[in-house]
Design a protein around this motif. Structure first.
Motif, PDB file in Angstrom:
ATOM      1  N   LEU A 160       0.813  -1.215   0.000  1.00 30.98           N
ATOM      2  CA  LEU A 160       0.000   0.000   0.000  1.00 30.98           C
ATOM      3  C   LEU A 160       0.851   1.271   0.000  1.00 30.98           C
ATOM      4  O   LEU A 160       0.347   2.357   0.273  1.00 30.98           O
ATOM      5  CB  LEU A 160      -0.959   0.007   1.199  1.00 30.98           C
ATOM      6  N   ILE A 161       2.124   1.140  -0.325  1.00 27.90           N
ATOM      7  CA  ILE A 161       3.001   2.307  -0.426  1.00 27.90           C
ATOM      8  C   ILE A 161       3.189   2.638  -1.899  1.00 27.90           C
ATOM      9  O   ILE A 161       3.830   1.895  -2.645  1.00 27.90           O
ATOM     10  CB  ILE A 161       4.369   2.045   0.243  1.00 27.90           C
ATOM     11  N   THR A 162       2.626   3.735  -2.339  1.00 30.25           N
ATOM     12  CA  THR A 162       2.735   4.117  -3.747  1.00 30.25           C
ATOM     13  C   THR A 162       2.566   5.623  -3.903  1.00 30.25           C
ATOM     14  O   THR A 162       1.923   6.277  -3.079  1.00 30.25           O
ATOM     15  CB  THR A 162       1.686   3.375  -4.607  1.00 30.25           C
ATOM     16  N   GLY A 163       3.187   6.157  -4.940  1.00 31.54           N
ATOM     17  CA  GLY A 163       3.041   7.576  -5.258  1.00 31.54           C
ATOM     18  C   GLY A 163       3.895   8.510  -4.424  1.00 31.54           C
ATOM     19  O   GLY A 163       3.818   9.728  -4.591  1.00 31.54           O
ATOM     20  N   ASP A 164       4.737   7.954  -3.555  1.00 26.31           N
ATOM     21  CA  ASP A 164       5.572   8.789  -2.689  1.00 26.31           C
ATOM     22  C   ASP A 164       7.032   8.705  -3.106  1.00 26.31           C
ATOM     23  O   ASP A 164       7.514   7.642  -3.515  1.00 26.31           O
ATOM     24  CB  ASP A 164       5.475   8.330  -1.228  1.00 26.31           C
ATOM     25  N   THR A 165       7.736   9.823  -2.966  1.00 26.84           N
ATOM     26  CA  THR A 165       9.189   9.803  -3.096  1.00 26.84           C
ATOM     27  C   THR A 165       9.755   9.282  -1.778  1.00 26.84           C
ATOM     28  O   THR A 165       9.482   9.833  -0.710  1.00 26.84           O
ATOM     29  CB  THR A 165       9.741  11.207  -3.385  1.00 26.84           C
ATOM     30  N   VAL A 166      10.502   8.211  -1.854  1.00 23.00           N
ATOM     31  CA  VAL A 166      11.049   7.578  -0.651  1.00 23.00           C
ATOM     32  C   VAL A 166      12.513   7.986  -0.510  1.00 23.00           C
ATOM     33  O   VAL A 166      13.346   7.689  -1.369  1.00 23.00           O
ATOM     34  CB  VAL A 166      10.928   6.038  -0.741  1.00 23.00           C
ATOM     35  N   TYR A 167      12.814   8.694   0.563  1.00 26.09           N
ATOM     36  CA  TYR A 167      14.161   9.194   0.794  1.00 26.09           C
ATOM     37  C   TYR A 167      15.008   8.164   1.547  1.00 26.09           C
ATOM     38  O   TYR A 167      14.563   7.598   2.555  1.00 26.09           O
ATOM     39  CB  TYR A 167      14.122  10.490   1.613  1.00 26.09           C
ATOM     40  N   VAL A 168      16.196   7.927   1.047  1.00 25.18           N
ATOM     41  CA  VAL A 168      17.177   7.074   1.728  1.00 25.18           C
ATOM     42  C   VAL A 168      18.450   7.903   1.819  1.00 25.18           C
ATOM     43  O   VAL A 168      19.413   7.713   1.078  1.00 25.18           O
ATOM     44  CB  VAL A 168      17.418   5.765   0.954  1.00 25.18           C
ATOM     45  N   ASP A 169      18.429   8.882   2.716  1.00 25.33           N
ATOM     46  CA  ASP A 169      19.499   9.886   2.720  1.00 25.33           C
ATOM     47  C   ASP A 169      19.945  10.302   4.117  1.00 25.33           C
ATOM     48  O   ASP A 169      20.528  11.375   4.285  1.00 25.33           O
ATOM     49  CB  ASP A 169      19.053  11.116   1.936  1.00 25.33           C
ATOM     50  N   GLY A 170      19.669   9.462   5.114  1.00 26.27           N
ATOM     51  CA  GLY A 170      20.083   9.812   6.471  1.00 26.27           C
ATOM     52  C   GLY A 170      19.363  11.019   7.028  1.00 26.27           C
ATOM     53  O   GLY A 170      19.819  11.624   7.993  1.00 26.27           O
ATOM     54  N   GLY A 171      18.228  11.397   6.418  1.00 25.86           N
ATOM     55  CA  GLY A 171      17.456  12.527   6.899  1.00 25.86           C
ATOM     56  C   GLY A 171      17.854  13.864   6.309  1.00 25.86           C
ATOM     57  O   GLY A 171      17.319  14.908   6.699  1.00 25.86           O
ATOM     58  N   TYR A 172      18.774  13.860   5.347  1.00 27.62           N
ATOM     59  CA  TYR A 172      19.264  15.112   4.768  1.00 27.62           C
ATOM     60  C   TYR A 172      18.138  16.003   4.272  1.00 27.62           C
ATOM     61  O   TYR A 172      18.165  17.219   4.450  1.00 27.62           O
ATOM     62  CB  TYR A 172      20.241  14.804   3.626  1.00 27.62           C
ATOM     63  N   HIS A 173      17.111  15.398   3.669  1.00 20.22           N
ATOM     64  CA  HIS A 173      16.046  16.188   3.044  1.00 20.22           C
ATOM     65  C   HIS A 173      15.218  16.986   4.044  1.00 20.22           C
ATOM     66  O   HIS A 173      14.614  17.993   3.685  1.00 20.22           O
ATOM     67  CB  HIS A 173      15.126  15.288   2.224  1.00 20.22           C
ATOM     68  N   VAL A 174      15.185  16.551   5.315  1.00 16.23           N
ATOM     69  CA  VAL A 174      14.339  17.271   6.280  1.00 16.23           C
ATOM     70  C   VAL A 174      14.941  18.629   6.653  1.00 16.23           C
ATOM     71  O   VAL A 174      14.248  19.497   7.181  1.00 16.23           O
ATOM     72  CB  VAL A 174      14.083  16.445   7.565  1.00 16.23           C
ATOM     73  N   LEU A 175      16.230  18.804   6.380  1.00 16.36           N
ATOM     74  CA  LEU A 175      16.905  20.064   6.717  1.00 16.36           C
ATOM     75  C   LEU A 175      17.205  20.897   5.478  1.00 16.36           C
ATOM     76  O   LEU A 175      17.873  21.908   5.548  1.00 16.36           O
ATOM     77  CB  LEU A 175      18.208  19.781   7.471  1.00 16.36           C
ATOM     78  N   GLY A 176      16.707  20.445   4.322  1.00 22.56           N
ATOM     79  CA  GLY A 176      17.014  21.112   3.074  1.00 22.56           C
ATOM     80  C   GLY A 176      16.445  22.506   3.004  1.00 22.56           C
ATOM     81  O   GLY A 176      16.951  23.355   2.334  1.00 22.56           O
TER      82      GLY A 176
END
Length: 277
Positions: free
Chosen positions: A261-277
């Motif tokens: 049921l996981i679809t349509g989302d960009t899945v980040y595998v970046d150690g959380g880098y994107h949350v501080l972008g």
């Protein structure tokens, strides 16, 4: 029902889940586009898929790249009939790959798209200065080929399936020196959402995977990439950058029934880098 009976059933359930987890993708069949060498993100994914029980079809770009990928195909135990040339710019090559899959397997469970390209002069210049030809080529190879792959995969995913493509944080925010690939990856992520909506009723899931910066051959074409890696490592909450193995295991989970049921989302595998972008 006694407490002993409940505990016995719970233990049996946990054992079953544990055994299933060891071969999370047993019986599943998938294709991987984009393995260039043993440092490719696609290679990290291939290892994860195979270690969890999936059978694979993989492609190589041309004869020059074959010497790097043929040994990897052997490690993955890929059938010779499913180790195939595929340059998405060449008419008919992608179709030939899917025709081979239909002959050999008759179905498909997942497909990974891990290819991108922009001419060097356009990649290293400002978006403002990007040539029309360079932009169209970047969009064709990096984005439209994913649409094409999805179209070919759809009839083979008779019982549903999963489609993946590789993106990057530069699709969401401006990343210095990422240049024209930012708009191209943004288009790729938007495309994935539309594909997810259109193919969802057939049980086909679509997710872009967004790793942090990883030293791959493709990434080496980005200007001052070593500085980008250093800054990302310092800024990420984990202070650790993802490896191709990290990306592979995350993507393999998404290919499993546990992620149905996981679809349509960009899945980040970046150690959380994107949350501080």
């Amino acid at each position: 029902m006694t407490e002993k009976t409940i505990n016995t059933r719970l233990l049996d359930s946990l054992r079953t889940q544990r055994e299933h987890g060891r071969k999370l993708l047993a019986g599943k069949k998938g294709i991987i586009l984009g393995i260039a060498n043993d440092q490719s993100i696609a290679w990290g994914c291939a290892q994860a898929f195979r270690s969890l029980g999936a059978e694979l079809c993989i492609t190589y770009l041309n004869e020059k790249s074959r010497k790097f990928t043929e040994p990897l195909a052997k490690v993955l135990d890929v059938a010779p009939s499913l180790y195939l040339p595929c340059d998405v710019r060449e008419e008919g090559q992608l179709e030939a790959v899917f025709e081979a899959i239909e002959r050999e397997w008759g179905r498909l469970d997942f497909a990974l798209h891990s290819i991108a390209f922009a001419p060097r002069e356009d990649l290293h210049g400002r978006v403002t200065d990007c040539s029309r030809e360079g932009f169209l080529m970047a969009m064709d190879v990096s984005c439209h080929s994913f649409i094409h792959m999805a179209k070919l995969a759809e009839p083979l995913m008779k019982d549903g399936g999963a489609l993946f493509t590789m993106s990057y944080f530069g699709a969401e925010k401006v990343v210095e020196n990422y240049n024209v690939m930012g708009p191209v990856k943004a288009a790729l992520e938007a495309t994935s959402r539309y594909l997810a909506a259109e193919l969802g009723p057939k049980g086909i899931r679509v997710n872009p995977i967004s790793p942090g910066p990883i030293k791959t051959r493709a990434a080496s074409g980005i200007g001052r990439f070593d500085e980008l890696i250093e800054k990302a490592s310092e800024r990420a909450p984990s202070h650790v950058l993802a490896t191709i193995e990290d990306v592979g295991m995350a993507t393999a989970f998404l290919a499993s029934d546990y992620a149905k049921l996981i679809t349509g989302d960009t899945v980040y595998v970046d150690g959380g880098y994107h949350v501080l972008g």
